[in-house]
Design a protein around this motif. Sequence first.
Motif, mmCIF file in Angstrom:
data_model
loop_
_atom_site.group_PDB
_atom_site.id
_atom_site.type_symbol
_atom_site.label_atom_id
_atom_site.label_comp_id
_atom_site.label_asym_id
_atom_site.label_seq_id
_atom_site.Cartn_x
_atom_site.Cartn_y
_atom_site.Cartn_z
ATOM 1 N N GLY A 1 0.813 -1.221 0.021
ATOM 2 C CA GLY A 1 -0.081 -0.039 -0.166
ATOM 3 C C GLY A 1 0.878 1.205 -0.003
ATOM 4 O O GLY A 1 0.385 2.479 -0.214
ATOM 5 N N GLY A 2 2.153 1.097 0.001
ATOM 6 C CA GLY A 2 2.923 2.408 -0.121
ATOM 7 C C GLY A 2 3.033 3.125 1.176
ATOM 8 O O GLY A 2 3.799 4.215 1.232
ATOM 9 N N ASP A 3 2.732 2.442 2.536
ATOM 10 C CA ASP A 3 2.957 3.345 3.605
ATOM 11 C C ASP A 3 4.375 3.606 4.176
ATOM 12 O O ASP A 3 4.519 4.597 4.490
ATOM 13 C CB ASP A 3 2.162 2.520 4.507
ATOM 14 N N LEU A 4 5.143 2.525 3.776
ATOM 15 C CA LEU A 4 6.447 2.698 4.257
ATOM 16 C C LEU A 4 7.179 3.636 3.396
ATOM 17 O O LEU A 4 7.927 4.384 4.026
ATOM 18 C CB LEU A 4 7.187 1.128 4.482
ATOM 19 N N ALA A 5 7.024 3.249 2.114
ATOM 20 C CA ALA A 5 7.810 4.203 1.271
ATOM 21 C C ALA A 5 7.432 5.639 1.501
ATOM 22 O O ALA A 5 8.327 6.550 1.291
ATOM 23 C CB ALA A 5 7.579 3.733 -0.455
ATOM 24 N N ALA A 6 6.138 5.993 1.640
ATOM 25 C CA ALA A 6 5.962 7.321 1.861
ATOM 26 C C ALA A 6 6.253 7.738 3.150
ATOM 27 O O ALA A 6 6.624 8.997 3.108
ATOM 28 C CB ALA A 6 4.147 7.469 1.711
ATOM 29 N N GLY A 7 6.487 7.058 4.211
ATOM 30 C CA GLY A 7 7.177 7.612 5.454
ATOM 31 C C GLY A 7 8.530 7.748 5.324
ATOM 32 O O GLY A 7 9.095 8.590 5.893
ATOM 33 N N LEU B 1 3.322 4.923 -5.674
ATOM 34 C CA LEU B 1 4.741 5.113 -6.080
ATOM 35 C C LEU B 1 4.794 5.683 -7.520
ATOM 36 O O LEU B 1 5.633 6.803 -7.816
ATOM 37 C CB LEU B 1 5.354 3.842 -6.392
ATOM 38 N N ARG B 2 3.556 5.719 -8.524
ATOM 39 C CA ARG B 2 3.711 6.172 -9.638
ATOM 40 C C ARG B 2 2.973 7.678 -9.809
ATOM 41 O O ARG B 2 2.936 8.197 -10.717
ATOM 42 C CB ARG B 2 3.136 5.444 -10.795
ATOM 43 N N SER B 3 2.412 7.977 -8.526
ATOM 44 C CA SER B 3 1.616 9.206 -8.687
ATOM 45 C C SER B 3 2.052 10.100 -7.631
ATOM 46 O O SER B 3 3.209 10.833 -7.773
ATOM 47 C CB SER B 3 0.127 9.170 -8.278
ATOM 48 N N GLU B 4 1.649 10.181 -6.047
ATOM 49 C CA GLU B 4 2.202 11.093 -5.241
ATOM 50 C C GLU B 4 3.519 10.887 -4.891
ATOM 51 O O GLU B 4 4.287 11.911 -4.610
ATOM 52 C CB GLU B 4 1.485 10.920 -4.089
ATOM 53 N N LEU B 5 4.120 9.646 -5.051
ATOM 54 C CA LEU B 5 5.577 9.386 -4.822
ATOM 55 C C LEU B 5 6.672 9.443 -5.965
ATOM 56 O O LEU B 5 7.700 9.226 -5.761
ATOM 57 C CB LEU B 5 5.628 7.954 -4.074
ATOM 58 N N ALA B 6 5.807 9.641 -7.061
ATOM 59 C CA ALA B 6 6.757 9.626 -8.452
ATOM 60 C C ALA B 6 7.967 10.709 -8.409
ATOM 61 O O ALA B 6 7.722 11.718 -7.867
ATOM 62 C CB ALA B 6 5.942 10.066 -9.697
ATOM 63 N N GLY B 7 9.069 10.418 -8.703
ATOM 64 C CA GLY B 7 10.351 10.962 -8.658
ATOM 65 C C GLY B 7 11.011 11.260 -7.080
ATOM 66 O O GLY B 7 12.026 11.861 -6.967
ATOM 67 N N ALA B 8 10.238 10.796 -6.266
ATOM 68 C CA ALA B 8 10.562 11.122 -4.670
ATOM 69 C C ALA B 8 11.194 9.654 -4.024
ATOM 70 O O ALA B 8 11.900 10.027 -3.162
ATOM 71 C CB ALA B 8 9.420 11.620 -3.989
ATOM 72 N N VAL B 9 11.088 8.753 -4.905
ATOM 73 C CA VAL B 9 11.719 7.376 -4.357
ATOM 74 C C VAL B 9 13.016 7.150 -5.054
ATOM 75 O O VAL B 9 13.080 6.530 -6.191
ATOM 76 C CB VAL B 9 10.819 6.429 -4.392
#
Length: 400
Positions: free
Chosen positions: A127-133, A157-165
């Motif tokens: 669900g992307g919780d750890l990556a977002a954190g 990962l491909r929307s709100e976190l795109a380019g940030a990971v």
Amino acid sequence: MTDTSLEATGAARVEWIRSRMPLLAAAREELSRTRPFDGRRIGMSLHIEPKTAVLLETLSAGGAEIVGTGNHGSTQDDVVAYLNAYASANGAAPLTLFGRRDDSLEQHHANVARVLDAEPDMLLDNGGDLAAGIVSRGVTASVIGGTEETTSGGDRLRSELAGAVPFPMIVINDSLLKAIGENKHAVGQSVVESFMRITNLMVPGRRFVVFGYGWCGRGVAHYLRALGGKVAVVEIDELKAFEAALDGFRVSTATDLAPWGDVFITATGHPGVLTLEAIELMHDGAVLANCGHFPWEIDVEGLRAVATGSREIIEAVERIDLPSGRHVVLLAGGRMFNLAGKEPKGNSLESMDLGFLLQTLSLERVALDAAALTPGAQPVPDDIDRTIARRMLAAMHASE
């Protein structure tokens, strides 16, 4: 039930599951020799149930230290008790899990924060919780990469976190192997089984509306029809809607199908697909259920805001009264209902053996060769997919 009793119950359940997961058994033996995770700490956010325990045993055999939490509403306390005693009982690397079945959403978020506080260098996310954190804390440099289980997490990962990971995240749900074996067939089977187990209602002759015709949605639709259900599909993607129509399903909008359906099941991964407007058009006693990862596909908040009363009838079955005098029935509070109710089963053992081997080999690839992978979301490497397909065919004795 005492912690000791919980641990014993969990151990007994895991023993049966472990005996029916030959792919992970072979991987566990191999990893115990190669030890690709020595010196690595894997942070995990994943549904904690017996099949997950076998995955964690496998990663532990490869040298991984694991610190993790379950997903909100699906944690099985006996399995947590068993796993928290596993490392000391087996001389394995530390394995620490947080969370309980009855945790509030706020407590769940606190559990995720505790996982991040442990400073993992690899992620097993759902669900992307750890990556977002990790991104929000600005500590991405300490993570070499990881895996993401779900479509919902892949979308984040491909929307709100795109380019940030800046590290690779292999999206397990991008695997065609998983889509066929787990999403279509296992989710389809488990959703139908869970509907019958939780409600004790029959499928034949009942009208079902399935939201979404991705791999999970088409599996749900096909398994419902196979047991005699009358099935319609809500799908906004024209190509998927076309496929559903050619597969013989009625295809229309939520507002058109709301007065027709008896049971409404969301399987899209997107928020707000079953709106209050559609719910208000349903007949008395309509059943609402979600099998997507996040509890946001049904507008539960809006429904509760207009409700004149509500009460849990039996476990995971809630009656919600409406101003019109009608009522609807909500399963598992809008959370993933195929991991809810008494003795939740989830997906089949064979499908999770396949899916968790995808997790294991993908994490191994990250541990051994993260620098060769691209940053951000990406599919399972093709050679891993094909290796597991061959192993699964052999385990199924498909040629016999």
